[in-house]
Design a protein around this motif. Sequence first.
Motif, PDB file in Angstrom:
ATOM      1  N   THR A 307       0.819  -1.212   0.000  1.00 11.79           N
ATOM      2  CA  THR A 307       0.000   0.000   0.000  1.00 11.79           C
ATOM      3  C   THR A 307       0.854   1.263   0.000  1.00 11.79           C
ATOM      4  O   THR A 307       0.607   2.205  -0.772  1.00 11.79           O
ATOM      5  N   GLU A 308       1.856   1.295   0.855  1.00 16.81           N
ATOM      6  CA  GLU A 308       2.635   2.521   1.052  1.00 16.81           C
ATOM      7  C   GLU A 308       3.789   2.667   0.064  1.00 16.81           C
ATOM      8  O   GLU A 308       4.142   3.787  -0.318  1.00 16.81           O
ATOM      9  N   LEU A 309       4.380   1.531  -0.336  1.00 18.17           N
ATOM     10  CA  LEU A 309       5.620   1.601  -1.115  1.00 18.17           C
ATOM     11  C   LEU A 309       5.602   0.749  -2.375  1.00 18.17           C
ATOM     12  O   LEU A 309       6.632   0.584  -3.028  1.00 18.17           O
ATOM     13  N   GLY A 310       4.447   0.207  -2.702  1.00 20.50           N
ATOM     14  CA  GLY A 310       4.383  -0.742  -3.808  1.00 20.50           C
ATOM     15  C   GLY A 310       4.886  -0.203  -5.127  1.00 20.50           C
ATOM     16  O   GLY A 310       5.363  -0.970  -5.981  1.00 20.50           O
ATOM     17  N   HIS A 311       4.818   1.105  -5.328  1.00 21.11           N
ATOM     18  CA  HIS A 311       5.246   1.708  -6.585  1.00 21.11           C
ATOM     19  C   HIS A 311       6.754   1.832  -6.708  1.00 21.11           C
ATOM     20  O   HIS A 311       7.261   2.154  -7.780  1.00 21.11           O
ATOM     21  N   ARG A 312       7.477   1.580  -5.600  1.00 25.60           N
ATOM     22  CA  ARG A 312       8.929   1.771  -5.660  1.00 25.60           C
ATOM     23  C   ARG A 312       9.729   0.591  -5.118  1.00 25.60           C
ATOM     24  O   ARG A 312      10.945   0.699  -4.949  1.00 25.60           O
ATOM     25  N   ASP A 327      13.546  -4.843  -2.122  1.00 23.09           N
ATOM     26  CA  ASP A 327      14.451  -4.201  -3.081  1.00 23.09           C
ATOM     27  C   ASP A 327      13.785  -2.930  -3.588  1.00 23.09           C
ATOM     28  O   ASP A 327      12.675  -2.980  -4.135  1.00 23.09           O
ATOM     29  N   PHE A 328      14.454  -1.797  -3.405  1.00 20.53           N
ATOM     30  CA  PHE A 328      13.943  -0.534  -3.931  1.00 20.53           C
ATOM     31  C   PHE A 328      14.307  -0.442  -5.408  1.00 20.53           C
ATOM     32  O   PHE A 328      15.481  -0.504  -5.782  1.00 20.53           O
TER      33      PHE A 328
END
Length: 388
Positions: A307-312, A327-328
């Motif tokens: 939810t918070e970081l799924g795009h990165r 992994d970012f």
Amino acid sequence: MTVTLSRRLAAVRGSAIRDLLTLTARPDVLSLAGGLPASDALPRERIAEAAARALTAPAAVQYSETAGVAGLREVVAAHESARIGRPVGPADVVVTSGSQQALDLVARALLDPGDPVVVEDPVYVGALQVLQAAGAEVHAVPVDEGGLRIDLLAERLAAGLRPRLVHTVASFHNPRGVTSGPERRRALVALAERYGFLVVEDDPYGLLAFDGAPPVPVAAYGDRVVRLGSASKVLAPALRVGWLVGPAPLTAAVERLKQSTDLCGSSLTQTITAELLADEPWFTAHLAGLRTANARRAAALTAALDTELGHRITRSTPTGGMFVWVDFTDGTDTTVLLPRAVERGVGFVPGSAFATDGGFASSARLCFATYPPAKLHEAVRRLARALT
């Protein structure tokens, strides 16, 4: 005062995880850094009952055999026999002060300075420290979603690499969280038999499978395997009880080395551990509770990450154990991120702490076992704020 330290010590890297436990000890910090079981999951009342009974026996507060209290070795032997599918006798078991001491004693018994060894990359930091202290020549083989890359290990062996041992956390890997499948386990043992090395199967998490079906140990596929076990993740870390099971010449050597290390372990905590492991109905129910709670916590952490970081990010999907590997994908340097995250009240371990020789700069290990779901959601929200 000037103190001249040994040359061997210079090769030993400090544990970033131990250092982080100090950094994140503030009560306002939600630390996902350490591999700490949840405090509310530790069976304190049951341990207290066993301790009270143990203290009625004079032997529980006396020196014991170097190899461990006989009752505990019998219980461990029975558990190991059931896990690997062949008889293990009490004489095949050496009880240690946590599995870390077992690993250290194995390395001291097997390795001379300069001996080649194979570790996983990313690597369990405690294993790397032990092998560096032994003066070993460390060769890293990558880990992917299916565990240790046996195909790459085979290529290096065919090219001439001759390790004395291969260290693996095959079940719910620390730090990657992945598990090697039966094919890779079987292939690893076949390579050990072909090239003459020993496999050190470090297995503190195997009983923590969410579905209640522990992976079949590497040792079930052959006898060139030394198994390390621990009560820390399934009972309580403070008991400081671990063990190793291996070939008779090695266990005899380890016992001799242990005499020079601590003479013997704690009779009291070993007696307590023996009672808890031997109480099969209680231990089975306790494990079931741990698995259920950990599965809920893993689901909460991964959902919050999505939810918070799924795009990165990309992340592992745990099926047991204690860890999620992140992994970012945007190039975030997690070592740079960490102090900002701590300022905002959350801690984690940067991936570079698990690298054998650089790498994993944009990765991180997060532990889901320590906190309930609501706090895990809050920890990820704080991490997201640190990123922005």
